[in-house]
Design a protein around this motif. Structure first.
Motif, short mmCIF file in Angstrom:
data_model
loop_
_atom_site.label_atom_id
_atom_site.label_comp_id
_atom_site.label_asym_id
_atom_site.label_seq_id
_atom_site.Cartn_x
_atom_site.Cartn_y
_atom_site.Cartn_z
N UNK A 9 0.82 -1.21 0.00
CA UNK A 9 0.00 0.00 0.00
C UNK A 9 0.86 1.26 0.00
N UNK A 10 2.02 1.21 0.65
CA UNK A 10 2.90 2.39 0.66
C UNK A 10 3.39 2.72 -0.75
N UNK A 11 3.55 1.70 -1.59
CA UNK A 11 3.93 1.93 -2.99
C UNK A 11 2.78 2.59 -3.76
N UNK A 12 1.56 2.16 -3.45
CA UNK A 12 0.38 2.77 -4.08
C UNK A 12 0.31 4.25 -3.69
N UNK A 13 0.50 4.54 -2.40
CA UNK A 13 0.46 5.93 -1.94
C UNK A 13 1.56 6.75 -2.59
N UNK A 14 2.75 6.19 -2.71
CA UNK A 14 3.86 6.89 -3.34
C UNK A 14 3.52 7.23 -4.80
N UNK A 15 2.92 6.27 -5.50
CA UNK A 15 2.53 6.48 -6.89
C UNK A 15 1.49 7.60 -7.00
N UNK A 19 1.52 11.38 1.09
CA UNK A 19 2.39 11.08 2.23
C UNK A 19 1.70 10.07 3.13
N UNK A 20 2.28 8.90 3.30
CA UNK A 20 1.66 7.83 4.08
C UNK A 20 1.48 8.18 5.55
N UNK A 21 2.19 9.18 6.04
CA UNK A 21 2.07 9.58 7.43
C UNK A 21 0.88 10.50 7.68
N UNK A 22 0.16 10.87 6.61
CA UNK A 22 -0.96 11.80 6.76
C UNK A 22 -2.31 11.15 6.46
N UNK A 23 -2.32 9.82 6.30
CA UNK A 23 -3.57 9.15 5.95
C UNK A 23 -3.75 7.84 6.72
N UNK A 24 -5.01 7.39 6.77
CA UNK A 24 -5.34 6.06 7.25
C UNK A 24 -5.93 5.32 6.05
N UNK A 25 -5.64 4.03 5.97
CA UNK A 25 -6.12 3.22 4.84
C UNK A 25 -7.14 2.20 5.34
N UNK A 26 -8.26 2.12 4.62
CA UNK A 26 -9.28 1.14 4.94
C UNK A 26 -9.54 0.30 3.70
N UNK A 27 -9.37 -0.99 3.83
CA UNK A 27 -9.61 -1.94 2.73
C UNK A 27 -10.89 -2.69 3.04
N UNK A 46 -8.27 7.96 4.02
CA UNK A 46 -8.80 9.01 4.88
C UNK A 46 -7.66 9.91 5.35
N UNK A 47 -7.71 11.18 4.98
CA UNK A 47 -6.68 12.13 5.39
C UNK A 47 -6.90 12.51 6.84
N UNK A 48 -5.82 12.51 7.62
CA UNK A 48 -5.89 12.89 9.03
C UNK A 48 -5.08 14.16 9.24
N UNK A 49 -5.51 14.96 10.19
CA UNK A 49 -4.79 16.18 10.52
C UNK A 49 -4.66 16.29 12.03
#
Length: 52
Positions: A9-15, A19-27, A46-49
């Motif tokens: 998933x980190x590769x998907x986010x990079x593509x 930034x993987x540190x600013x989101x939560x992923x739900x599958x 989901x973007x988190x702040x």
């Protein structure tokens, strides 16, 4: 978007230039780690702040 088997998933986010540190992923409604192996299904990002 299609990815090779074993893609994380980190590769998907990079593509996607997210930034993987600013989101939560739900599958399919379940929280997944960014270093988990991506699989077919519905992925919600989901973007988190934080203020502080």
């Amino acid at each position: 978007m299609a990815f090779l088997s074993g893609t994380k998933y980190e590769d998907v986010l990079r593509e996607l230039r997210i930034n993987q540190e600013t989101v939560l992923l739900f599958k399919d409604g379940e929280l997944v780690p960014s270093d988990g192996v991506a699989s077919p299904g519905n992925l919600s990002i989901l973007k988190i702040t934080s203020k502080g």
